[in-house]
Write a protein that holds these residues in place. Structure first.
Motif, PDB file in Angstrom:
ATOM      1  N   PRO A 190       0.822  -1.219   0.000  1.00  0.00           N
ATOM      2  CA  PRO A 190       0.000   0.000   0.000  1.00  0.00           C
ATOM      3  C   PRO A 190       0.850   1.261   0.000  1.00  0.00           C
ATOM      4  CG  PRO A 190      -0.840  -1.588   1.595  1.00  0.00           C
ATOM      5  CD  PRO A 190       0.472  -2.117   1.115  1.00  0.00           C
ATOM      6  N   GLN A 264     -11.154   8.910  -7.156  1.00  0.00           N
ATOM      7  CA  GLN A 264     -11.327   7.494  -6.834  1.00  0.00           C
ATOM      8  C   GLN A 264     -10.095   6.941  -6.116  1.00  0.00           C
ATOM      9  OE1 GLN A 264     -14.072   5.728  -7.167  1.00  0.00           O
ATOM     10  NE2 GLN A 264     -13.125   3.883  -6.321  1.00  0.00           N
ATOM     11  N   LEU A 265      -8.932   7.374  -6.521  1.00  0.00           N
ATOM     12  CA  LEU A 265      -7.695   6.922  -5.894  1.00  0.00           C
ATOM     13  C   LEU A 265      -7.603   7.421  -4.447  1.00  0.00           C
ATOM     14  CD1 LEU A 265      -5.031   5.440  -6.191  1.00  0.00           C
ATOM     15  CD2 LEU A 265      -4.054   7.484  -7.238  1.00  0.00           C
ATOM     16  N   LYS A 267     -10.165   8.105  -2.580  1.00  0.00           N
ATOM     17  CA  LYS A 267     -11.183   7.351  -1.833  1.00  0.00           C
ATOM     18  C   LYS A 267     -10.650   5.984  -1.414  1.00  0.00           C
ATOM     19  CE  LYS A 267     -15.383   7.333  -3.466  1.00  0.00           C
ATOM     20  NZ  LYS A 267     -16.576   6.975  -4.294  1.00  0.00           N
ATOM     21  N   GLN A 268      -9.885   5.329  -2.290  1.00  0.00           N
ATOM     22  CA  GLN A 268      -9.323   4.013  -1.949  1.00  0.00           C
ATOM     23  C   GLN A 268      -8.372   4.111  -0.762  1.00  0.00           C
ATOM     24  OE1 GLN A 268      -7.514   2.515  -5.518  1.00  0.00           O
ATOM     25  NE2 GLN A 268      -9.451   2.338  -6.622  1.00  0.00           N
ATOM     26  N   ILE A 269      -7.596   5.181  -0.697  1.00  0.00           N
ATOM     27  CA  ILE A 269      -6.678   5.370   0.427  1.00  0.00           C
ATOM     28  C   ILE A 269      -7.451   5.604   1.717  1.00  0.00           C
ATOM     29  CG2 ILE A 269      -4.956   6.954   1.395  1.00  0.00           C
ATOM     30  CD1 ILE A 269      -3.825   7.284  -1.416  1.00  0.00           C
ATOM     31  N   ARG A 271     -10.311   4.600   2.716  1.00  0.00           N
ATOM     32  CA  ARG A 271     -11.081   3.498   3.295  1.00  0.00           C
ATOM     33  C   ARG A 271     -10.233   2.229   3.480  1.00  0.00           C
ATOM     34  NH1 ARG A 271     -15.248   2.374  -1.764  1.00  0.00           N
ATOM     35  NH2 ARG A 271     -13.745   1.538  -3.245  1.00  0.00           N
ATOM     36  N   ASN A 272      -8.920   2.361   3.454  1.00  0.00           N
ATOM     37  CA  ASN A 272      -8.030   1.213   3.596  1.00  0.00           C
ATOM     38  C   ASN A 272      -7.577   1.071   5.060  1.00  0.00           C
ATOM     39  OD1 ASN A 272      -6.128  -0.800   3.425  1.00  0.00           O
ATOM     40  ND2 ASN A 272      -5.092   0.059   1.627  1.00  0.00           N
ATOM     41  N   ARG A 283      -9.481  -7.616   0.245  1.00  0.00           N
ATOM     42  CA  ARG A 283     -10.127  -6.408  -0.269  1.00  0.00           C
ATOM     43  C   ARG A 283     -10.211  -6.425  -1.792  1.00  0.00           C
ATOM     44  NH1 ARG A 283      -7.609  -1.914   0.057  1.00  0.00           N
ATOM     45  NH2 ARG A 283      -9.427  -0.537   0.194  1.00  0.00           N
ATOM     46  N   MET A 284      -9.230  -7.045  -2.444  1.00  0.00           N
ATOM     47  CA  MET A 284      -9.210  -7.169  -3.904  1.00  0.00           C
ATOM     48  C   MET A 284      -8.981  -8.629  -4.255  1.00  0.00           C
ATOM     49  SD  MET A 284      -9.604  -4.081  -5.222  1.00  0.00           S
ATOM     50  CE  MET A 284      -8.866  -4.115  -6.853  1.00  0.00           C
ATOM     51  N   TYR A 297     -12.901  -5.201  -6.363  1.00  0.00           N
ATOM     52  CA  TYR A 297     -13.036  -4.717  -4.991  1.00  0.00           C
ATOM     53  C   TYR A 297     -14.183  -5.447  -4.304  1.00  0.00           C
ATOM     54  CZ  TYR A 297     -13.757  -1.641  -0.999  1.00  0.00           C
ATOM     55  OH  TYR A 297     -13.915  -1.154   0.277  1.00  0.00           O
ATOM     56  N   GLU A 301     -17.108  -5.838   4.069  1.00  0.00           N
ATOM     57  CA  GLU A 301     -15.943  -5.898   4.955  1.00  0.00           C
ATOM     58  C   GLU A 301     -15.905  -7.165   5.796  1.00  0.00           C
ATOM     59  OE1 GLU A 301     -15.410  -2.366   7.240  1.00  0.00           O
ATOM     60  OE2 GLU A 301     -15.729  -1.006   5.535  1.00  0.00           O
TER      61      GLU A 301
END
Length: 574
Positions: A190, A264-265, A267-269, A271-272, A283-284, A297, A301
């Motif tokens: 990450p 979008q990128l 947002k991914q950070i 919610r990680n 997660r993926m 995705y 959860e």
């Protein structure tokens, strides 16, 4: 026996580019080789790339009717789907007519998906007149006739598919066990972390990027919109996670060389949970045996596998929870706005959703309603990449204009359909049957001639073995029979193709005719028409600002077959 020189497949491919053009009656041939990621760079009894190419080259050199045109190699790509760069280039060359014969080592190198492989081998390749050869399986599509050996092909493809799924299940189970034992970390680390230099299977903060993650969370706490956060990162020249991996040499995929920050990128950070100090798996997910060959995705959860407090956190639990609450609140507000505007949106829908693209950059064009003038029941499509600097022009076009052009083009096809219906009906009453019988008679005659030449070649070798013929006589006569055999083979393939195309184009299975018939009496544009007939729409903008549209219709190949057959039969009936 002289020793054959060994070359790498790169040297082979380079030398082939300098070859001469194929002579008459030769098949322009391609060699395809593939090795999966886990086996790449291994030399395992012919399964290596070099081994596969060499086996195929030996076969091509031993058969004078094959002319090697090009070599296609996918090293490190799975065979469970056809989304491979060299394989796609091969298909494009086949569709364009550049390649007429394909040689592979065995079926598993071609594809492990029996449905896709079956469609190519049984439908597409025969229509295009492509000869398919699998060396290890002793299979040549030109010599199959429905015998037991050719009927084993679907079974072998099915076994290959099962084998891939079985291996996938074993690998996935093993990896999950290692994950739960904290003896595994994701292959893609990450953003904000690097692999720990002091502890195995752990992360540690990246001195260069960890502060960027902390800053992103703080900006969001301060209510900065996601797209503005991304724009700030771009403006300050901070490389995106993908671009950073490319700059550090962690990936060679050139797509990441121009990767940019996006909402979008960000947002991914945000919610990680990795940034709380946890190792997070699932997660993926990807699992071929579960029908999920590609990464996607997982929003649920509860399906994630989380190992808490495994490395140093970059944000506190309080900050992470606050950002999550803001996301939930934003989602709720958005859904409420959607509900309030439901009636208006129902009267102003994007009829070309997921079908209209920017002709310059290829992006899906986004639909925008005219908020200031809700009484207008239309909107416009625009390219989203212009605002991010990935497209050079601010391309926009109204939906009404696209509808008018599509309707005019469909109307032209409806007129053609009526003409074809009349011609097909007349031809099916007599001319077509006679034409097909003529093709069948010609095929039977050519098949007899082909068998005759094959028998002569076999007897010729027996005469040579018995000393009746000298080596010079044998080679001269063999060359003569080989040339005759290839000439008859080419004629036979041509007639078989004509018969197959005629049968398909005039049968009830002609997809274009089947789908367009339902709109013959249409008097205006409709959503059903778009869904049934239109594959894609590309919008271009010329230098003077004018726009042009390219419409790609579904079942275009079937329409062309019908047009060709009707033209040939109508011409012959005159």
């Amino acid at each position: 026996m002289a020793r054959r020189s060994r070359k790498t497949y790169q040297e082979i491919a380079a030398s082939e580019q300098k070859g001469s053009e194929p002579r008459a009656l030769e098949w322009p041939t391609a060699i395809y080789a593939r090795l999966s990621l886990e086996n790449s760079n291994k030399d395992d009894h012919g399964e290596s790339i070099e081994g596969q190419v060499e086996i195929c080259r030996d076969y091509v050199e031993e058969h004078s009717f094959l002319y090697l045109r090009d070599t296609y190699v996918d090293n490190g790509w799975t065979g469970t789907n056809t989304n491979r760069p060299a394989f796609q280039r091969l298909l494009n060359d086949i569709y364009s007519g550049k390649i007429k014969a394909l040689v592979i080592k065995d079926f598993s190198r071609f594809s492990r998906d029996y449905i896709e492989a079956g469609n190519l081998l049984e439908n597409i390749f025969p229509v295009l007149g492509v000869r398919f050869i699998s060396v290890a399986d002793r299979y040549d599509s030109f010599e199959t006739d429905g015998s037991a050996s050719s009927l084993l092909i679907p079974l072998k493809n099915l076994i290959n598919s099962y084998y891939s799924k079985d291996i996938s299940k074993k690998v996935a189970t093993s990896i999950q066990a290692r994950q739960l034992a904290a003896s595994y970390i994701p292959s893609t680390i990450p953003y904000g972390y690097i692999k720990s230099t002091t502890r195995e299977y752990r992360f540690e903060p990246d001195p260069e990027t960890a502060q960027n993650v902390t800053r992103i969370f703080q900006m969001r706490i301060d209510c900065v919109p996601l797209n503005r956060i991304a724009a700030t990162m771009e403006a300050e020249g901070i490389p995106s996670p993908g671009k950073l991996r490319y700059l550090r040499g962690q990936t060679k995929d050139k797509r990441y060389a121009t990767s940019r920050w996006s909402a979008q990128l960000v947002k991914q950070i945000l919610r990680n949970p990795t940034y709380l100090g946890h190792l997070v798996f699932g997660r993926m997910p990807t699992a071929l045996y579960l029908g999920k060959p590609d990464y996607h995705y997982e929003p649920d959860e509860s399906k994630w596998r989380v190992l808490e407090n495994m490395h140093e956190p970059l944000v506190s639990q309080e900050v992470f929870d606050r950002v999550k609450e803001m996301a939930v609140q934003g989602r709720t507000e958005w859904e409420e706005r959607l509900k309030r505007s439901e009636e208006q949106r129902g009267q102003n829908v994007p009829v070309f959703h997921n079908k209209i693209f920017c002709g310059e950059c290829g992006a899906h064009m986004r639909y925008q309603r005219l908020v200031k003038f809700p009484e207008r029941r239309t909107g416009s499509y625009s390219c989203p990449n212009y605002r991010y600097g990935r497209c050079s022009r601010p391309l926009t076009i109204t939906q009404d204009k696209v509808k008018a052009i599509v309707w005019q083009t469909v109307s032209d096809q409806l007129s053609i359909c009526c003409d074809y219906e009349t011609v097909v009906e007349r031809l099916n009453n007599g001319d077509t049957t006679a034409k097909m019988e003529g093709y069948r008679s010609e095929i039977q005659s050519l098949s007899i001639q082909l068998n005759n030449r094959r028998d002569k070649r076999e007897r010729l070798y027996e005469d040579f073995s018995d000393g009746i013929l000298s080596p010079e006589e044998y080679m001269a006569m063999k060359k003569k029979y080989d040339a005759e055999y290839q000439e008859i083979s080419a004629k036979l393939m041509d007639v078989q193709m004509r018969l197959m195309r005629l049968k398909k184009s005039l049968s009830g299975n002609n997809e274009w005719l089947v789908h367009i018939r339902q709109f013959v009496d249409a008097e205006k544009f409709s959503q059903e028409m778009v869904d049934a007939l239109v594959e894609a729409i590309k919008v271009y903008q010329d230098e003077d600002g004018g726009k042009r549209i390219e419409i790609i219709f579904k079942y275009a190949a079937d329409r062309e077959l019908l047009e060709e057959a009707c033209g040939e039969l109508a011409g012959g009936a005159e």
